[in-house]
Design a protein around this motif. Structure first.
Motif, mmCIF file in Angstrom:
data_model
loop_
_atom_site.group_PDB
_atom_site.id
_atom_site.type_symbol
_atom_site.label_atom_id
_atom_site.label_comp_id
_atom_site.label_asym_id
_atom_site.label_seq_id
_atom_site.Cartn_x
_atom_site.Cartn_y
_atom_site.Cartn_z
ATOM 1 N N LEU A 1 0.822 -1.207 0.000
ATOM 2 C CA LEU A 1 0.000 0.000 0.000
ATOM 3 C C LEU A 1 0.859 1.262 0.000
ATOM 4 C CD1 LEU A 1 -2.927 0.988 0.088
ATOM 5 C CD2 LEU A 1 -2.769 0.990 2.569
ATOM 6 N N ALA A 2 1.931 1.261 0.769
ATOM 7 C CA ALA A 2 2.831 2.419 0.807
ATOM 8 C C ALA A 2 3.493 2.639 -0.547
ATOM 9 C CB ALA A 2 3.892 2.228 1.885
ATOM 10 N N ALA A 3 3.907 1.563 -1.199
ATOM 11 C CA ALA A 3 4.544 1.693 -2.508
ATOM 12 C C ALA A 3 3.587 2.278 -3.531
ATOM 13 C CB ALA A 3 5.061 0.334 -2.980
ATOM 14 N N VAL A 4 2.328 1.875 -3.464
ATOM 15 C CA VAL A 4 1.325 2.398 -4.399
ATOM 16 C C VAL A 4 1.008 3.858 -4.094
ATOM 17 C CG1 VAL A 4 -1.088 2.198 -5.103
ATOM 18 C CG2 VAL A 4 0.311 0.149 -4.884
ATOM 19 N N LEU A 5 0.806 4.172 -2.827
ATOM 20 C CA LEU A 5 0.415 5.537 -2.454
ATOM 21 C C LEU A 5 1.555 6.548 -2.572
ATOM 22 C CD1 LEU A 5 -1.921 4.838 0.588
ATOM 23 C CD2 LEU A 5 -2.557 5.437 -1.751
ATOM 24 N N MET A 6 2.793 6.075 -2.539
ATOM 25 C CA MET A 6 3.924 7.004 -2.638
ATOM 26 C C MET A 6 4.013 7.667 -3.997
ATOM 27 S SD MET A 6 5.141 7.473 0.231
ATOM 28 C CE MET A 6 6.549 8.454 -0.189
ATOM 29 N N ARG A 7 3.409 7.080 -4.994
ATOM 30 C CA ARG A 7 3.365 7.743 -6.308
ATOM 31 C C ARG A 7 2.660 9.086 -6.204
ATOM 32 N NH1 ARG A 7 1.899 3.423 -10.967
ATOM 33 N NH2 ARG A 7 3.952 2.441 -11.015
ATOM 34 N N PHE A 8 1.616 9.126 -5.402
ATOM 35 C CA PHE A 8 0.838 10.354 -5.252
ATOM 36 C C PHE A 8 1.507 11.351 -4.312
ATOM 37 C CE2 PHE A 8 -2.239 6.894 -6.053
ATOM 38 C CZ PHE A 8 -2.643 7.297 -7.315
ATOM 39 N N ALA A 9 2.302 10.864 -3.385
ATOM 40 C CA ALA A 9 2.935 11.737 -2.397
ATOM 41 C C ALA A 9 4.381 12.075 -2.741
ATOM 42 C CB ALA A 9 2.883 11.071 -1.022
ATOM 43 N N ALA A 10 4.869 11.611 -3.874
ATOM 44 C CA ALA A 10 6.281 11.811 -4.230
ATOM 45 C C ALA A 10 6.659 13.278 -4.308
ATOM 46 C CB ALA A 10 6.587 11.114 -5.554
ATOM 47 N N SER A 11 5.761 14.124 -4.731
ATOM 48 C CA SER A 11 6.079 15.547 -4.852
ATOM 49 C C SER A 11 6.234 16.218 -3.489
ATOM 50 C CB SER A 11 4.998 16.260 -5.664
ATOM 51 O OG SER A 11 3.765 16.195 -4.980
ATOM 52 N N LEU A 12 5.753 15.603 -2.435
ATOM 53 C CA LEU A 12 5.832 16.190 -1.096
ATOM 54 C C LEU A 12 7.110 15.795 -0.347
ATOM 55 C CD1 LEU A 12 2.159 15.473 0.015
ATOM 56 C CD2 LEU A 12 3.067 17.611 -0.895
ATOM 57 N N LEU A 13 7.876 14.842 -0.876
ATOM 58 C CA LEU A 13 9.063 14.362 -0.187
ATOM 59 C C LEU A 13 10.235 15.308 -0.374
ATOM 60 C CD1 LEU A 13 8.887 10.597 -1.114
ATOM 61 C CD2 LEU A 13 8.262 11.655 1.041
ATOM 62 N N VAL A 14 10.989 15.491 0.702
ATOM 63 C CA VAL A 14 12.196 16.308 0.650
ATOM 64 C C VAL A 14 13.352 15.444 1.144
ATOM 65 C CG1 VAL A 14 13.343 18.363 1.540
ATOM 66 C CG2 VAL A 14 10.880 18.405 1.104
ATOM 67 N N GLY A 15 14.340 15.242 0.316
ATOM 68 C CA GLY A 15 15.521 14.489 0.712
ATOM 69 C C GLY A 15 15.386 12.986 0.621
ATOM 70 N N ALA A 16 14.324 12.497 0.015
ATOM 71 C CA ALA A 16 14.146 11.049 -0.149
ATOM 72 C C ALA A 16 13.342 10.802 -1.410
ATOM 73 C CB ALA A 16 13.423 10.451 1.046
ATOM 74 N N THR A 17 13.523 9.633 -1.978
ATOM 75 C CA THR A 17 12.735 9.275 -3.149
ATOM 76 C C THR A 17 11.490 8.521 -2.703
ATOM 77 O OG1 THR A 17 13.877 7.168 -3.429
ATOM 78 C CG2 THR A 17 14.834 9.071 -4.554
ATOM 79 N N ALA A 18 10.577 8.332 -3.629
ATOM 80 C CA ALA A 18 9.318 7.665 -3.297
ATOM 81 C C ALA A 18 9.534 6.201 -2.918
ATOM 82 C CB ALA A 18 8.352 7.764 -4.465
#
Length: 101
Positions: A44-61
Protein backbone atom coordinates in the motif's frame (compact mmCIF):
# COMPACT_ATOMS: atom_id res chain seq x y z
CA UNK A 1 -6.35 -13.47 22.32
CA UNK A 2 -4.24 -15.10 25.02
CA UNK A 3 -6.96 -14.62 27.64
CA UNK A 4 -9.52 -16.22 25.34
CA UNK A 5 -7.24 -19.21 24.82
CA UNK A 6 -6.35 -19.78 28.49
CA UNK A 7 -8.27 -23.05 28.57
CA UNK A 8 -6.44 -24.27 25.45
CA UNK A 9 -3.06 -23.51 27.03
CA UNK A 10 -4.11 -25.33 30.19
CA UNK A 11 -5.13 -28.40 28.18
CA UNK A 12 -1.88 -28.31 26.22
CA UNK A 13 0.08 -28.11 29.48
CA UNK A 14 -1.92 -30.99 30.95
CA UNK A 15 -1.11 -33.08 27.89
CA UNK A 16 2.60 -32.43 28.26
CA UNK A 17 3.34 -29.27 26.27
CA UNK A 18 6.38 -27.45 27.59
CA UNK A 19 6.41 -23.77 28.43
CA UNK A 20 8.64 -23.20 25.40
CA UNK A 21 6.04 -24.78 23.14
CA UNK A 22 3.28 -22.52 24.48
CA UNK A 23 5.55 -19.47 24.21
CA UNK A 24 6.42 -20.32 20.61
CA UNK A 25 2.74 -20.84 19.75
CA UNK A 26 1.70 -17.43 21.06
CA UNK A 27 4.66 -15.60 19.51
CA UNK A 28 4.14 -17.31 16.14
CA UNK A 29 0.47 -16.33 16.04
CA UNK A 30 1.15 -12.72 16.97
CA UNK A 31 4.07 -12.29 14.61
CA UNK A 32 2.18 -13.95 11.74
CA UNK A 33 -0.47 -11.27 12.04
CA UNK A 34 2.26 -8.64 12.11
CA UNK A 35 3.87 -10.11 9.01
CA UNK A 36 0.61 -9.99 7.08
CA UNK A 37 0.09 -6.38 8.14
CA UNK A 38 3.64 -5.41 7.20
CA UNK A 39 3.30 -7.03 3.78
CA UNK A 40 0.03 -5.25 3.07
CA UNK A 41 1.44 -2.00 4.41
CA UNK A 42 4.52 -2.13 2.20
CA UNK A 43 2.43 -2.78 -0.91
CA UNK A 44 0.00 0.00 0.00
CA UNK A 45 2.83 2.42 0.81
CA UNK A 46 4.54 1.69 -2.51
CA UNK A 47 1.32 2.40 -4.40
CA UNK A 48 0.42 5.54 -2.45
CA UNK A 49 3.92 7.00 -2.64
CA UNK A 50 3.37 7.74 -6.31
CA UNK A 51 0.84 10.35 -5.25
CA UNK A 52 2.94 11.74 -2.40
CA UNK A 53 6.28 11.81 -4.23
CA UNK A 54 6.08 15.55 -4.85
CA UNK A 55 5.83 16.19 -1.10
CA UNK A 56 9.06 14.36 -0.19
CA UNK A 57 12.20 16.31 0.65
CA UNK A 58 15.52 14.49 0.71
CA UNK A 59 14.15 11.05 -0.15
CA UNK A 60 12.73 9.27 -3.15
CA UNK A 61 9.32 7.67 -3.30
CA UNK A 62 10.84 4.19 -3.14
CA UNK A 63 13.69 4.77 -0.68
CA UNK A 64 14.69 1.29 0.56
CA UNK A 65 16.21 2.62 3.78
CA UNK A 66 12.86 4.12 4.82
CA UNK A 67 11.02 0.88 4.17
CA UNK A 68 13.61 -1.19 6.04
CA UNK A 69 13.60 1.22 8.99
CA UNK A 70 9.80 1.07 9.20
CA UNK A 71 9.69 -2.73 8.99
CA UNK A 72 12.41 -3.19 11.62
CA UNK A 73 10.81 -0.69 14.00
CA UNK A 74 7.35 -2.21 13.67
CA UNK A 75 8.82 -5.71 14.01
CA UNK A 76 10.58 -4.85 17.26
CA UNK A 77 7.46 -3.21 18.70
CA UNK A 78 5.32 -6.20 17.67
CA UNK A 79 7.76 -8.65 19.24
CA UNK A 80 7.69 -6.70 22.50
CA UNK A 81 3.89 -6.51 22.38
CA UNK A 82 3.62 -10.27 21.82
CA UNK A 83 6.21 -11.18 24.46
CA UNK A 84 4.20 -9.94 27.45
CA UNK A 85 1.06 -12.05 26.86
CA UNK A 86 3.19 -14.96 25.65
CA UNK A 87 5.04 -14.96 28.96
CA UNK A 88 1.71 -14.88 30.81
CA UNK A 89 0.50 -17.84 28.74
CA UNK A 90 3.46 -19.92 29.85
CA UNK A 91 2.41 -19.51 33.48
CA UNK A 92 -1.07 -21.00 33.02
CA UNK A 93 -1.44 -24.03 35.24
CA UNK A 94 -3.68 -26.85 33.98
CA UNK A 95 -5.66 -26.88 37.22
CA UNK A 96 -6.52 -23.18 36.87
CA UNK A 97 -7.58 -23.45 33.23
CA UNK A 98 -9.76 -26.55 33.40
CA UNK A 99 -13.28 -26.44 34.84
CA UNK A 100 -13.86 -28.64 37.89
CA UNK A 101 -17.55 -29.30 37.20
Amino acid sequence: NVLARTREFGIRSALGASRTTVLTLVLRDGLATTGIGLGAGIVLAAVLMRFAASLLVGATAHDPASYVAAVVTIGIVALAACAVPARAATKVEPVEALPLE
